[in-house]
Motif scaffolding. Structure first.
Motif, PDB file in Angstrom:
ATOM      1  N   MET A   1       0.827  -1.211   0.000  1.00  0.00           N
ATOM      2  CA  MET A   1       0.000   0.000   0.000  1.00  0.00           C
ATOM      3  C   MET A   1       0.862   1.262   0.000  1.00  0.00           C
ATOM      4  O   MET A   1       0.524   2.244  -0.668  1.00  0.00           O
ATOM      5  CB  MET A   1      -0.944  -0.006   1.210  1.00  0.00           C
ATOM      6  N   LEU A   2       1.978   1.241   0.712  1.00  0.00           N
ATOM      7  CA  LEU A   2       2.879   2.398   0.725  1.00  0.00           C
ATOM      8  C   LEU A   2       3.524   2.619  -0.642  1.00  0.00           C
ATOM      9  O   LEU A   2       3.699   3.755  -1.081  1.00  0.00           O
ATOM     10  CB  LEU A   2       3.951   2.229   1.796  1.00  0.00           C
ATOM     11  N   ILE A   3       3.838   1.530  -1.319  1.00  0.00           N
ATOM     12  CA  ILE A   3       4.390   1.628  -2.676  1.00  0.00           C
ATOM     13  C   ILE A   3       3.335   2.212  -3.616  1.00  0.00           C
ATOM     14  O   ILE A   3       3.629   3.111  -4.422  1.00  0.00           O
ATOM     15  CB  ILE A   3       4.891   0.255  -3.166  1.00  0.00           C
TER      16      ILE A   3
ATOM     17  N   LEU B   1       3.658   5.619  -5.801  1.00  0.00           N
ATOM     18  CA  LEU B   1       3.513   5.586  -7.258  1.00  0.00           C
ATOM     19  C   LEU B   1       2.363   6.474  -7.727  1.00  0.00           C
ATOM     20  O   LEU B   1       2.454   7.132  -8.769  1.00  0.00           O
ATOM     21  CB  LEU B   1       3.303   4.143  -7.737  1.00  0.00           C
ATOM     22  N   THR B   2       1.288   6.496  -6.967  1.00  0.00           N
ATOM     23  CA  THR B   2       0.134   7.323  -7.332  1.00  0.00           C
ATOM     24  C   THR B   2       0.490   8.804  -7.300  1.00  0.00           C
ATOM     25  O   THR B   2       0.119   9.557  -8.215  1.00  0.00           O
ATOM     26  CB  THR B   2      -1.047   7.045  -6.375  1.00  0.00           C
TER      27      THR B   2
ATOM     28  N   SER C   1       6.864   8.422 -11.251  1.00  0.00           N
ATOM     29  CA  SER C   1       6.484   7.430 -10.234  1.00  0.00           C
ATOM     30  C   SER C   1       7.713   6.768  -9.626  1.00  0.00           C
ATOM     31  O   SER C   1       7.752   6.497  -8.419  1.00  0.00           O
ATOM     32  CB  SER C   1       5.562   6.373 -10.844  1.00  0.00           C
ATOM     33  N   ILE C   2       8.715   6.514 -10.450  1.00  0.00           N
ATOM     34  CA  ILE C   2       9.970   5.958  -9.931  1.00  0.00           C
ATOM     35  C   ILE C   2      10.623   6.965  -8.978  1.00  0.00           C
ATOM     36  O   ILE C   2      11.118   6.607  -7.910  1.00  0.00           O
ATOM     37  CB  ILE C   2      10.919   5.568 -11.081  1.00  0.00           C
TER      38      ILE C   2
ATOM     39  N   LEU D   1      11.582   8.708  -3.320  1.00  0.00           N
ATOM     40  CA  LEU D   1      11.451   9.801  -2.367  1.00  0.00           C
ATOM     41  C   LEU D   1      10.584   9.435  -1.162  1.00  0.00           C
ATOM     42  O   LEU D   1      10.963   9.684  -0.023  1.00  0.00           O
ATOM     43  CB  LEU D   1      10.859  11.026  -3.070  1.00  0.00           C
ATOM     44  N   PHE D   2       9.432   8.830  -1.412  1.00  0.00           N
ATOM     45  CA  PHE D   2       8.456   8.611  -0.345  1.00  0.00           C
ATOM     46  C   PHE D   2       8.494   7.218   0.284  1.00  0.00           C
ATOM     47  O   PHE D   2       7.974   7.026   1.374  1.00  0.00           O
ATOM     48  CB  PHE D   2       7.033   8.878  -0.852  1.00  0.00           C
TER      49      PHE D   2
END
Length: 172
Positions: free
Chosen positions: A78-80, A84-85, A138-139, A144-145
């Motif tokens: 979910m974090l990925i 990406l979103t 997204s990459i 970053l996040f």
């Protein structure tokens, strides 16, 4: 802004142009005249800022808003997806600006005629490369996040007693 001259040089090579000078001549030309034949290192910086500022703002805002629905203690999957979103939504502004810049370079024209040309070809022309730019951004936001905080946390836990701060290592 510091590395923008490299971006300018990349665009010259993407257009199939080459510097006509050797590296030695290039640096002496730069020292004497302040520029290299046809190469203006900071040309396009305001447009680049027009691209990067709203794109980054959207990425950060979307990430912050998604944290309400997908908190930091969620699964890695979910974090990925959250990271990406935010990148793919932020890519909307980058796509418009970058496609306009590219078309303007091809036409070697001014901004308004370039927009008219793109509109005449197809109103959706500005989104021609959206999938590619969305993947790229997204990459970036995934790193970053998602990845950077994980690596930073790991390094702080494992090497917090070391002389150099683990934050320096995670930034690299």
């Amino acid at each position: 802004a510091l590395f923008f001259p490299l971006e300018s040089a990349k665009k010259i090579f993407q257009q199939g142009k080459r510097f006509d000078l050797s590296y030695k001549d290039m640096f002496s030309e730069l020292r004497i005249s302040g520029h290299i034949q046809g190469y203006v290192p900071y040309r396009g910086l305001p447009v680049f800022a027009l691209n990067i500022v709203p794109t980054t703002f959207i990425q950060l805002t979307v990430e912050k808003e998604l944290q309400k629905y997908i908190p930091n203690d969620s699964s890695n999957t979910m974090l990925i997806l959250r990271a990406l979103t935010s990148g793919s939504i932020g890519a909307v502004t980058a796509t418009i600006v970058e496609n306009t810049i590219t078309r303007q370079q091809v036409m070697q024209g001014k901004f308004i005629p370039t927009l008219r040309d793109m509109w005449n070809i197809s109103p959706s022309r500005v989104f021609k490369t959206y999938p590619l730019i969305a993947i790229r951004d997204s990459i970036f936001t995934l790193n970053l996040f998602f990845l950077h905080p994980k690596v930073e946390r790991y390094l702080k836990d494992k090497y917090s007693d070391r002389f150099l701060s683990s934050s320096y290592f995670s930034a690299i």
